[in-house]
Design a protein around this motif. Structure first.
Motif, PDB file in Angstrom:
ATOM      1  N   LEU A 281       0.831  -1.203   0.000  1.00 52.09           N
ATOM      2  CA  LEU A 281       0.000   0.000   0.000  1.00 52.09           C
ATOM      3  C   LEU A 281       0.872   1.262   0.000  1.00 52.09           C
ATOM      4  N   TYR A 282       0.659   2.130  -0.992  1.00 50.63           N
ATOM      5  CA  TYR A 282       1.401   3.384  -1.116  1.00 50.63           C
ATOM      6  C   TYR A 282       0.425   4.531  -1.129  1.00 50.63           C
ATOM      7  N   TYR A 283       0.916   5.711  -0.808  1.00 47.77           N
ATOM      8  CA  TYR A 283       0.168   6.933  -1.083  1.00 47.77           C
ATOM      9  C   TYR A 283       0.870   7.669  -2.227  1.00 47.77           C
ATOM     10  N   ILE A 284       0.153   7.812  -3.322  1.00 51.54           N
ATOM     11  CA  ILE A 284       0.701   8.484  -4.501  1.00 51.54           C
ATOM     12  C   ILE A 284      -0.048   9.802  -4.641  1.00 51.54           C
ATOM     13  N   ASN A 285       0.683  10.893  -4.576  1.00 50.48           N
ATOM     14  CA  ASN A 285       0.024  12.210  -4.573  1.00 50.48           C
ATOM     15  C   ASN A 285      -1.130  12.211  -3.566  1.00 50.48           C
ATOM     16  N   TYR A 307       5.357   5.281 -12.827  1.00 50.25           N
ATOM     17  CA  TYR A 307       4.059   4.891 -13.380  1.00 50.25           C
ATOM     18  C   TYR A 307       3.084   6.060 -13.278  1.00 50.25           C
ATOM     19  N   PHE A 308       3.173   6.788 -12.147  1.00 50.27           N
ATOM     20  CA  PHE A 308       2.278   7.939 -11.970  1.00 50.27           C
ATOM     21  C   PHE A 308       2.977   9.252 -12.318  1.00 50.27           C
ATOM     22  N   ASP A 309       4.206   9.170 -12.841  1.00 50.62           N
ATOM     23  CA  ASP A 309       4.985  10.338 -13.231  1.00 50.62           C
ATOM     24  C   ASP A 309       5.075  11.354 -12.093  1.00 50.62           C
ATOM     25  N   THR A 310       5.506  10.878 -10.941  1.00 46.09           N
ATOM     26  CA  THR A 310       5.582  11.770  -9.777  1.00 46.09           C
ATOM     27  C   THR A 310       6.730  11.343  -8.874  1.00 46.09           C
ATOM     28  N   LEU A 311       7.254  12.314  -8.103  1.00 46.47           N
ATOM     29  CA  LEU A 311       8.244  11.990  -7.072  1.00 46.47           C
ATOM     30  C   LEU A 311       7.562  11.849  -5.709  1.00 46.47           C
ATOM     31  N   GLN A 312       6.242  12.122  -5.669  1.00 43.73           N
ATOM     32  CA  GLN A 312       5.490  12.092  -4.403  1.00 43.73           C
ATOM     33  C   GLN A 312       5.030  10.665  -4.107  1.00 43.73           C
TER      34      GLN A 312
END
Lengths: 565, 565
Positions: A281-285, A307-312
């Motif tokens: 389980l991750y939190y992405i943005n 995959y979500f194009d984010t560093l968050q």
């Protein structure tokens, strides 16, 4: 150069605090001395090799159409505030105030300085593309400097910046630089791989490659094909998609309690680890996402972010997992998962039938899981870290791992800096656009250390011909013997006249000391003038093969040419 | 290089805050841009010239037997405390702390670093003398950076350090360096003088010379002979001793009151200023000394200090003068002076008879003074500043003044640093001695600016051949004309194949712009491909003489060789 007054002090013992082989050898062979932690003085031998590397870099950069300039090390803090990196860079950025209390930094890189200059100097598409580079001293206040030049605080880099009218032009320049880099490292005699890499905090949505010198001391792991050119940093190396869709007929979904892990349950049922589905389980943005991988695979945080194009990207805390799923991470799974949680599965999950996954209760598991029937998977993607033995993603051969030292990196920056600095140009239609940028770095001092990591034996360094501080090392065994001293002096003058860089050991030392120092220094060819000097015979030793040959002096020039010198 | 995508942005207007001609031209011709006050980025043209200067410096240094190394810019504060310069150097020394709060400086010079390295690397006379040098970036936090590269805060220097077994060896190395410096500045095309100078705070009891490029912007005044090689910084230039001993018969000593100055009294009596003796009271190492000079001469503080071999030179305060002599400085003199005050007279006093000097009472003067009869002079010495028209001290010609830019300096340091760092060696007899040291600097970026100060006209720079960023500048006047573009492209390729560095102006600009930029850039030879391209005729312009010649292209290589290219 006469060794009698040459400043190349050697050490017999391995310096206590030098862990890396290159660090030890560069101290022992008198290539450098430490002036402060992570800060070195290059002695004449080290300076000579560095200049040979620089000459190769200049040659290839000029050939690729890049123009050399030189930016300052001391940069105004305002420029770094304009790009937002003054705070972002953290404690690795060395900072100082001048006598008027104005703030400056010691540049670790020069995107800010060059973009501000180009902004004022380039206004039209007619001047593009433009590629500028410098060879210059850089600073990074490493928390723990180590491994000599491999992780220093003051180091020498070649950094290039290209300015482009379009993404296509950037792609072309990137390819040209890529090829120049291959030439540079090939000419330096390095065993290296160009590997796909992650852009990380430097940003840019385009591609990036690292050039890695293979070496055991390497801090990065490279995944490469044993039958093709494919290579990538292990963090982002692609995994070939599985060949098959599910074939087995799934049995009826089952549910059991009383197991501490999916692995334990699989083992009791005689199922392999690959039959287990792990939930992460991750939190992405800031939104929860459940990622699934097979029990025998490891998830890649870099792929998850990409995959979500984010560093968050943040892993969920125990409390968050407990709150959403009502169980700890070991027991969570995609069957009956909370509906507000997105589910992304690694592509290796796709062929699974009759799998085991968490039951979303403590010590509970589902069996005979068929994801098509039992789960709501939003998407399949390449999420896992590649493993040795995996098929190479280009379809040729299998993946092997190697350790590597990063000696260069090329980036497509896009418009990150040009937008921050308002660096625009007018295109063919008179329309104002932000410049596309690429940046391209080579660690010059790192390359030097990487070469030593690769080219040595237990006696010392073995310089590749192109980088050797001297081409030939002439040893005068007994300088009191007139035959020997006359012959050695004549050779010294004569070989220099033929264009060779020659080091003459004319010291008043025992033969053993001279041989030991010569092996430690590592010039490619050693010419010993000893007892047979009276007959005009010298001994030629190839440092790499160790092969020794007696040669009549009058045949020496021809002999050297014969063996490629 | 094609100018279309060459980064050499020119400016039509003179930048408002650039005072010095070199500063203006280097900005206008796109050699550099300011990144912060006193901190510059060298653009490709500036970088090319800098590298040519560096190549000349390397060549002459290597030829003189010096070995290149490279020391760091960031130096630990402890080293500067060991030499005592951490406090002495004042606010010009840039200081910073690392992430662990350890103190560092940005080196303005490297005596500390190199002496500490040599201390650990050299132990025997057998390895001496040894001369090491580097070309490296230096820092000096000037209170008021100005004149572009002439007084910057981050600048490039060549600094060499020699280590010697004896003063005689140091003298020999000093001579070799002196000669190498003359060669370097000659090859750079500079009009310069090697002048005797004062060592000042850098210390060392041996000699020192400055190499001064003549230029109106110069911050130093040089006294030189109009008929010989003699030249010295005006502060220390020797004055030829007067030819004669006193000849006139002195009249009886007289005493008068009621005059405000010796000059007033001399004027009333029809006597020249040279008949007046001025008294100057100093404290030298805390003891009072009365120095005497002629009324038409100026005293040199540097000579006063050097006479006593001390930097502890202070002019007496009014109160001290009043206390010792009972009168203000205008009225003090050597007749009946306090007996505890030493009296040192300038050598020009020696021939005086019937002179006027202070009466050691307010508004009182002696007349008809004969120093042999009336004064107790302890010694005569050379104390005054030389004047234009004075005979040259080498007996050849007369002294002229010129302004100069210091581009290099050579020092005999003696044992100042070797003693502070305990850098010793064992001599032939096994006796431990401190190393004798010399140090030798060249301002690389300053030399670049000095060349521009000397070599320009109202249209732009006129590069000396050895330093020109490109040898030839080919102008394609109308790139849409096929004859012109074909011929220009052929020339561009052909001349490069012959070994010339060629800049091709292939821009879509008006002819006037191309001519103006070419004059501003200042390549030695301009080749214009214009209307006569169809006939195979180009116009060759010598930037320096302005001479233009039409040349058939097939004769161009021969023509260029003829005119020395």
């Amino acid at each position: 150069m006469r060794q009698q007054t040459f400043f190349g002090p050697t050490l017999r013992d391995i310096p206590a605090d030098a862990e890396a082989t290159s660090h030890q050898l560069m101290l022992r062979a008198g290539l450098m001395r430490q002036t402060a932690a992570g800060i070195y003085t290059y002695l004449p031998l080290g300076t000579r090799v560095m200049q040979k590397i620089q000459a190769i870099v200049r040659d290839e950069m000029n050939r690729a159409g890049a123009q050399e300039l030189l930016m300052p090390a001391v940069q105004p803090a305002e420029l770094w505030e304009e790009s937002g990196r003054f705070d972002d860079y953290g404690p690795e950025l060395m900072r100082l105030n001048d006598r008027h209390d104005r703030r400056f930094v010691l540049g670790p890189t020069h995107e800010e300085v060059i973009t501000s200059i180009i902004r004022d100097g380039i206004h039209s598409y007619k001047r593009l593309p433009m590629n500028v580079y410098q060879i210059q001293t850089k600073y990074r206040d490493e928390r723990r400097p180590r491994f000599g030049l491999l992780r220093g605080r003051e180091f020498i880099m070649k950094d290039a910046y290209s300015f482009e009218p379009s993404e296509e032009a950037l792609h072309k320049s990137y390819e040209i630089m890529f090829e120049a880099y291959r030439n540079i490292f090939r000419r330096c005699g390095l065993d290296f791989r160009a590997v796909k890499a992650d852009a990380g905090a430097i940003g840019g949505t385009g591609g990036t490659h690292e050039f890695m010198a293979l070496a055991d001391i390497g801090e990065d792991t490279i995944a490469y094909s044993d039958q093709s050119d494919y290579a990538a940093n292990v963090e982002i190396a692609d995994v070939a998609p599985p060949a098959t869709e599910p074939e087995d007929t799934p049995a009826e979904l089952d549910f059991e309690k009383g197991w501490t892990s999916g692995e334990e349950l699989a083992s009791k049922r005689g199922l392999p680890l690959s039959a287990v589905i792990h939930g992460h389980l991750y939190y992405i943005n800031k939104a929860p996402v459940l990622f699934l991988t097979r029990g025998d695979h490891k998830i890649s945080d870099v792929k998850v972010g990409n995959y979500f194009d984010t560093l968050q990207v943040e892993e969920a805390s125990s409390a968050q997992t407990e709150h959403l799923f009502g169980a700890a991470e070991s027991f969570i799974g995609p069957v009956q998962a909370p509906t507000d949680v997105k589910i992304i599965a690694d592509q290796a999950i796709r062929p699974l039938t009759n799998a085991i996954c968490g039951g979303n209760q403590t010590e509970a598991f589902y069996l005979n899981v068929d994801h098509r029937r039992d789960c709501e998977i939003d998407a399949f993607a390449d999420l896992r870290i590649v493993q040795e033995g995996d098929p190479s993603p280009d379809g040729k051969g299998n993946i092997q791992f190697a350790e590597g030292i990063e000696v260069g990196q090329v980036f497509k920056l896009g418009t990150k800096y040009s937008e921050a600095f308002g660096a625009t140009f007018l295109d063919e239609n008179g329309k104002s656009k932000s410049l596309q940028m690429g940046c391209y770095g080579i660690g010059i001092s790192r390359t030097l250390a990487a070469v030593v990591e690769q080219c040595h034996d237990e006696s010392g360094i073995i310089w590749p011909k192109a980088l050797a501080p001297f081409d030939l090392h002439v040893l005068m065994i007994n300088q009191k013997d007139e035959d020997q001293s006359t012959l050695a002096e004549n050779l010294y003058e004569g070989l220099q006249a033929e264009g060779y860089d020659v080091l003459l050991d004319d010291r008043d030392e025992r033969a053993g000391v001279k041989f030991k120092d010569a092996d430690l220094y590592g010039m490619p060819i050693r010419i010993t003038v000893g007892k047979k000097a009276g007959e005009g015979i010298v001994e030629v030793k190839d440092r790499k093969s160790g092969e020794m040959t007696e040669v009549q002096v009058e045949n020496l020039p021809a002999y050297l040419k014969d063996i490629g010198f």
